[in-house]
Design an enzyme around this catalytic site. Structure first.
Site, PDB file in Angstrom:
ATOM      1  N   ASP A  24       0.885  -7.333  -0.512  1.00 36.66           N
ATOM      2  CA  ASP A  24      -0.125  -6.586   0.227  1.00 36.66           C
ATOM      3  C   ASP A  24      -1.307  -6.300  -0.688  1.00 36.66           C
ATOM      4  OD1 ASP A  24       1.481  -6.612   2.449  1.00 36.66           O
ATOM      5  OD2 ASP A  24       2.386  -4.658   2.028  1.00 36.66           O
ATOM      6  N   ARG A  25      -2.457  -6.105  -0.099  1.00 35.24           N
ATOM      7  CA  ARG A  25      -3.677  -5.933  -0.880  1.00 35.24           C
ATOM      8  C   ARG A  25      -3.558  -4.771  -1.856  1.00 35.24           C
ATOM      9  NH1 ARG A  25      -8.793  -7.775  -0.355  1.00 35.24           N
ATOM     10  NH2 ARG A  25      -8.189  -8.817   1.576  1.00 35.24           N
TER      11      ARG A  25
END
Length: 322
Positions: A24-25
């Site tokens: 995930d970012r």
């Protein structure tokens, strides 16, 4: 150009990366990439039997599970629609092994080790939320978490505190066995020191590999071009037999192209006309050797022979041998 992981790898190695798995970012830790589709497929299959170890700071004192060892969260999760990025109504099996390592009551914060057994969309974040262990900084209960920490003079981090610390994969036909680790990033270490003084020192003593400080100059772009074998994951170089086979295939393609040109195909004749050959010249071995008759009744034999066979009336074509 955006500052992304793919762009950094492209600028460092000069090759387009292919992501084997993605974080995930706002998740820190290890990212696995390959430089060709064969290696990517092999590593992706190895992930199914590999091990990933995450560490998360959660908004819970952890008293209910502290010191009781690992346990399994076996709860199906809704599937994500790849096109719309939304959750569907159908569910998929999901399992995560969780262990609460350290915790404190004020402010409520504990360190959790998580090992996902399946790979579902936001699996660790959703499973921890389901047992009231929301990750610090995550969207779940974010307002209440910010209020609790700000009351003690601490700002909530800008991202959620989830980190992929270790990745273990078995050997494949393209890569050796992989066992790599990554310590906590500075923002996560600093948050532990500020928000969790009750167990920070004990955690550093018991988990030195997690809290060690990575050297600043771990990797420079010039290393990638001078010493490519230093990278943990590398593409296997082709053997001499593969190179020989590729050269043979290229020669076969060139020979076929030359054969089409010299044997008088329509595309070959157009090419020869562009190169300056006379339109009425016949070719034998690539040289004009004979002239057609004025009536142009003799046809060009397309197998590299001059029109020397006898005609229907017994006459021989020009340039024929007796």
């Amino acid at each position: 150009q955006q500052d992304t992981l793919a762009s950094r790898i492209l600028n460092t190695f000069g090759r387009t990366p292919k992501l084997v798995h993605r974080l995930d970012r706002q998740t820190s830790g290890i990212s696995l990439v390959a430089f060709d589709n064969v290696t990517r497929k092999a590593l992706h299959d190895a992930l199914k039997t590999g091990t990933k170890v995450y560490y998360a700071l959660c908004r819970n004192s952890g008293e209910a599970h502290l010191g009781k060892g690992p346990f399994i969260i076996d709860r199906p999760l809704r599937r994500k629609n790849v096109e719309t990025e939304e959750l569907c109504q159908d569910y998929q099996d999901a399992k995560t092994e969780v262990e609460v390592l350290f915790g404190q009551a004020s402010p409520r914060c504990c360190l959790v080790r998580a090992r996902p057994k399946t790979g579902r969309f936001h699996q660790i974040r959703r499973h921890l939320q389901n047992i009231s262990y929301a990750i610090v900084g995550d969207q779940f209960s974010k307002a209440a978490t910010r209020k609790e920490f700000q009351a003690r003079g601490m700002d909530l981090p800008q991202r959620f505190m989830l980190h992929l610390h270790r990745l273990e994969l078995p050997a494949t036909r393209c890569t050796p066995a992989i066992n790599v680790s990554c310590p906590l990033p500075p923002d996560m270490r600093d948050f532990v020191d500020r928000a969790c003084p009750a167990w920070a020192d004990e955690a550093r003593a018991r988990l030195p590999e997690l809290f060690r400080r990575a050297p600043r100059d771990v990797w420079r772009p010039e290393h990638a071009r001078q010493e490519p074998l230093q990278v943990a994951l590398r593409v296997r170089s082709p053997s001499w037999l593969q190179l020989l086979l590729r050269s043979w295939r290229r020669l076969r393609r060139l020979d076929a192209a030359a054969s089409r040109v010299w044997h008088g195909s329509s595309s070959g004749r157009r090419l020869l006309w562009l190169l300056g050959w006379r339109e009425d010249a016949w070719l034998v071995g690539g040289s004009p050797v004979c002239e057609p008759s004025a009536a142009r009744e003799q046809s060009l034999l397309v197998r590299g022979e001059c029109a020397g066979s006898a005609t229907a009336g017994g006459a021989r074509g020009p340039g024929a041998e007796a």
